[in-house]
Design a protein around this motif. Structure first.
Motif, PDB file in Angstrom:
ATOM      1  N   THR A  53      26.711 -45.279 -11.525  1.00 45.88           N
ATOM      2  CA  THR A  53      25.848 -46.032 -11.487  1.00 45.88           C
ATOM      3  C   THR A  53      25.911 -47.238 -12.955  1.00 45.88           C
ATOM      4  O   THR A  53      26.029 -48.224 -13.330  1.00 45.88           O
ATOM      5  N   ALA A  54      25.950 -45.523 -13.784  1.00 43.90           N
ATOM      6  CA  ALA A  54      26.359 -46.721 -15.662  1.00 43.90           C
ATOM      7  C   ALA A  54      27.818 -47.980 -15.482  1.00 43.90           C
ATOM      8  O   ALA A  54      27.607 -48.689 -16.133  1.00 43.90           O
ATOM      9  N   SER A  55      28.663 -47.443 -14.956  1.00 43.25           N
ATOM     10  CA  SER A  55      29.488 -48.269 -14.420  1.00 43.25           C
ATOM     11  C   SER A  55      30.044 -48.907 -13.510  1.00 43.25           C
ATOM     12  O   SER A  55      30.454 -49.730 -13.773  1.00 43.25           O
ATOM     13  N   CYS A  56      28.684 -48.960 -12.867  1.00 41.98           N
ATOM     14  CA  CYS A  56      28.872 -50.134 -10.931  1.00 41.98           C
ATOM     15  C   CYS A  56      28.940 -51.296 -11.651  1.00 41.98           C
ATOM     16  O   CYS A  56      27.888 -51.395 -12.688  1.00 41.98           O
ATOM     17  N   PRO A  57      29.862 -51.799 -11.574  1.00 37.36           N
ATOM     18  CA  PRO A  57      29.782 -53.972 -11.820  1.00 37.36           C
ATOM     19  C   PRO A  57      28.459 -54.323 -10.414  1.00 37.36           C
ATOM     20  O   PRO A  57      28.185 -55.203 -11.214  1.00 37.36           O
TER      21      PRO A  57
ATOM     22  N   MET B  91      26.198 -53.606  -0.523  1.00 35.36           N
ATOM     23  CA  MET B  91      26.485 -54.068  -1.887  1.00 35.36           C
ATOM     24  C   MET B  91      27.597 -53.820  -2.131  1.00 35.36           C
ATOM     25  O   MET B  91      28.203 -54.305  -2.952  1.00 35.36           O
ATOM     26  N   CYS B  92      28.385 -52.825  -1.941  1.00 37.70           N
ATOM     27  CA  CYS B  92      29.270 -51.947  -2.805  1.00 37.70           C
ATOM     28  C   CYS B  92      30.410 -52.964  -2.389  1.00 37.70           C
ATOM     29  O   CYS B  92      30.702 -53.764  -1.492  1.00 37.70           O
ATOM     30  N   SER B  93      31.404 -53.766  -3.737  1.00 36.44           N
ATOM     31  CA  SER B  93      32.245 -54.202  -4.073  1.00 36.44           C
ATOM     32  C   SER B  93      33.992 -53.031  -3.920  1.00 36.44           C
ATOM     33  O   SER B  93      34.933 -53.983  -3.981  1.00 36.44           O
ATOM     34  N   ARG B  94      33.369 -51.897  -3.357  1.00 30.03           N
ATOM     35  CA  ARG B  94      34.722 -51.247  -3.539  1.00 30.03           C
ATOM     36  C   ARG B  94      35.954 -50.800  -4.447  1.00 30.03           C
ATOM     37  O   ARG B  94      37.116 -51.619  -3.990  1.00 30.03           O
ATOM     38  N   CYS B  95      34.802 -51.683  -6.559  1.00 31.74           N
ATOM     39  CA  CYS B  95      36.213 -51.595  -7.117  1.00 31.74           C
ATOM     40  C   CYS B  95      36.345 -50.169  -7.571  1.00 31.74           C
ATOM     41  O   CYS B  95      37.682 -50.016  -7.912  1.00 31.74           O
ATOM     42  N   TYR B  96      35.941 -49.270  -6.783  1.00 30.99           N
ATOM     43  CA  TYR B  96      36.735 -47.999  -7.322  1.00 30.99           C
ATOM     44  C   TYR B  96      36.332 -46.965  -8.510  1.00 30.99           C
ATOM     45  O   TYR B  96      36.750 -46.519  -9.345  1.00 30.99           O
TER      46      TYR B  96
ATOM     47  N   THR C 289      33.175 -44.346  -3.246  1.00 29.94           N
ATOM     48  CA  THR C 289      33.998 -45.194  -2.660  1.00 29.94           C
ATOM     49  C   THR C 289      34.275 -45.123  -1.080  1.00 29.94           C
ATOM     50  O   THR C 289      33.743 -45.861  -0.327  1.00 29.94           O
ATOM     51  N   ASP C 290      35.233 -43.503  -1.351  1.00 34.24           N
ATOM     52  CA  ASP C 290      35.238 -43.346   0.326  1.00 34.24           C
ATOM     53  C   ASP C 290      33.856 -43.011   0.562  1.00 34.24           C
ATOM     54  O   ASP C 290      33.677 -43.231   1.875  1.00 34.24           O
ATOM     55  N   VAL C 291      33.423 -42.445  -0.138  1.00 33.86           N
ATOM     56  CA  VAL C 291      31.899 -42.025   0.826  1.00 33.86           C
ATOM     57  C   VAL C 291      31.245 -43.503   1.431  1.00 33.86           C
ATOM     58  O   VAL C 291      30.464 -43.351   2.643  1.00 33.86           O
ATOM     59  N   ILE C 292      31.232 -44.833   0.365  1.00 38.02           N
ATOM     60  CA  ILE C 292      30.444 -45.927   0.962  1.00 38.02           C
ATOM     61  C   ILE C 292      31.307 -45.981   2.798  1.00 38.02           C
ATOM     62  O   ILE C 292      30.323 -46.834   3.542  1.00 38.02           O
ATOM     63  N   SER C 293      32.547 -45.924   2.470  1.00 38.23           N
ATOM     64  CA  SER C 293      33.133 -46.952   3.628  1.00 38.23           C
ATOM     65  C   SER C 293      32.726 -45.376   4.790  1.00 38.23           C
ATOM     66  O   SER C 293      32.363 -46.162   6.312  1.00 38.23           O
TER      67      SER C 293
ATOM     68  N   ASP D 234      33.913 -56.117   9.428  1.00 34.94           N
ATOM     69  CA  ASP D 234      35.484 -57.474   9.202  1.00 34.94           C
ATOM     70  C   ASP D 234      34.923 -58.241   8.741  1.00 34.94           C
ATOM     71  O   ASP D 234      35.533 -59.052   7.309  1.00 34.94           O
ATOM     72  N   GLN D 235      33.110 -58.902   8.116  1.00 33.42           N
ATOM     73  CA  GLN D 235      32.707 -59.390   7.204  1.00 33.42           C
ATOM     74  C   GLN D 235      32.536 -59.312   5.460  1.00 33.42           C
ATOM     75  O   GLN D 235      32.879 -60.217   5.235  1.00 33.42           O
ATOM     76  N   ALA D 236      32.014 -57.753   5.998  1.00 37.87           N
ATOM     77  CA  ALA D 236      32.105 -57.393   4.224  1.00 37.87           C
ATOM     78  C   ALA D 236      33.645 -57.569   3.321  1.00 37.87           C
ATOM     79  O   ALA D 236      33.709 -57.791   2.631  1.00 37.87           O
ATOM     80  N   ARG D 237      34.437 -57.008   4.510  1.00 40.13           N
ATOM     81  CA  ARG D 237      35.306 -57.125   4.199  1.00 40.13           C
ATOM     82  C   ARG D 237      36.317 -58.334   3.365  1.00 40.13           C
ATOM     83  O   ARG D 237      37.095 -58.736   2.966  1.00 40.13           O
ATOM     84  N   GLU D 238      36.228 -59.112   4.609  1.00 41.20           N
ATOM     85  CA  GLU D 238      36.677 -60.791   4.153  1.00 41.20           C
ATOM     86  C   GLU D 238      35.260 -61.461   2.948  1.00 41.20           C
ATOM     87  O   GLU D 238      36.100 -62.590   2.510  1.00 41.20           O
ATOM     88  N   LEU D 239      34.444 -60.796   3.017  1.00 43.88           N
ATOM     89  CA  LEU D 239      33.987 -61.534   1.789  1.00 43.88           C
ATOM     90  C   LEU D 239      34.107 -61.109   0.500  1.00 43.88           C
ATOM     91  O   LEU D 239      34.656 -61.839  -0.651  1.00 43.88           O
ATOM     92  N   ASP D 240      35.049 -59.807   0.624  1.00 47.82           N
ATOM     93  CA  ASP D 240      35.792 -59.450  -0.560  1.00 47.82           C
ATOM     94  C   ASP D 240      36.264 -59.389  -1.653  1.00 47.82           C
ATOM     95  O   ASP D 240      37.221 -59.446  -2.783  1.00 47.82           O
ATOM     96  N   LYS D 241      37.267 -60.365  -0.119  1.00 49.21           N
ATOM     97  CA  LYS D 241      38.904 -61.107  -0.863  1.00 49.21           C
ATOM     98  C   LYS D 241      38.314 -62.292  -1.193  1.00 49.21           C
ATOM     99  O   LYS D 241      39.062 -62.994  -1.986  1.00 49.21           O
ATOM    100  N   ALA D 242      37.316 -63.105  -0.531  1.00 48.92           N
ATOM    101  CA  ALA D 242      36.917 -63.870  -0.704  1.00 48.92           C
ATOM    102  C   ALA D 242      36.485 -64.850  -1.470  1.00 48.92           C
ATOM    103  O   ALA D 242      36.688 -65.533  -3.006  1.00 48.92           O
TER     104      ALA D 242
END
Ligand code: SF4
Ligand code: SF4
Length: 157
Positions: free
Chosen positions: A36-40, A73-78, A91-95, A113-121
């Motif tokens: 939590t402390a390190s999560c953007p 909300m997670c951006s899957r940044c690892y 990150t894997d748990v969220i997936s 699919d929308q979440a993946r596309e949004l992360d890319k955008a």
């Protein structure tokens, strides 16, 4: 604060999560809060707390977790996975939780699919904005505003 009634929770929820490849070690979490402390995302969103999501999952709060907007909300940044002292791959748990939310009818397939596309955008937009700061003379701010407007217009299910 909402009361947690353990008897109403699903004791199998944690086992269902741990049975999926990538989240075998998630029950080793000792709530240190490093994630939590390190999560953007937690830095900018008051309600977002990976440590809390893990605790709720371990307590068997299946419906609350899988139906929560917070899951998306997670951006899957690892970052959390890289720093966790217990080797929890959040990150894997969220997936896995997102997949479960779709399979169990808490969210439509389109949302994944929308979440993946949004992360890319978002990454593309971020690169464009940084580029415009570094080279203001060459940047086209209208293009950035248009890309942002296009994203905002897209509907989420
Ligand atoms: S960093 Fe790891 S052990 Fe610490 S709260 Fe997060 S998941 Fe749990
Ligand atoms: S993967 Fe998700 S929870 Fe982990 S640090 Fe990145 S945004 Fe936060």
């Amino acid at each position: 604060m909402k009361k947690i009634i353990i008897a109403e929770n699903d004791p199998n929820f944690k086992n269902d999560i741990a049975a999926q490849p990538g989240s075998e070690s998630f029950m080793r979490c000792f709530t240190c809060g490093t994630c939590t402390a390190s999560c953007p995302v937690a830095e900018v969103h008051d309600e977002y707390d990976p440590r809390k999501i893990i605790r709720m999952a371990i307590l068997g709060m299946r419906e609350e977790v899988l139906s929560s907007d917070i899951l998306w909300m997670c951006s899957r940044c690892y970052t959390c996975a890289a720093l966790c002292p217990q080797n929890v791959k959040f990150t894997d748990v969220i997936s896995i939780l997102r997949d479960m939310a779709v399979k169990e009818g808490y969210a439509p397939q389109e949302r994944l699919d929308q979440a993946r596309e949004l992360d890319k955008a978002i990454q593309s937009l971020r690169c464009k904005i940084i580029d415009s700061k570094l080279h203001p003379d060459q940047s086209d701010s209208k293009e950035i505003i248009k890309a942002l407007e296009d994203e905002l217009k897209k509907e989420w299910q």
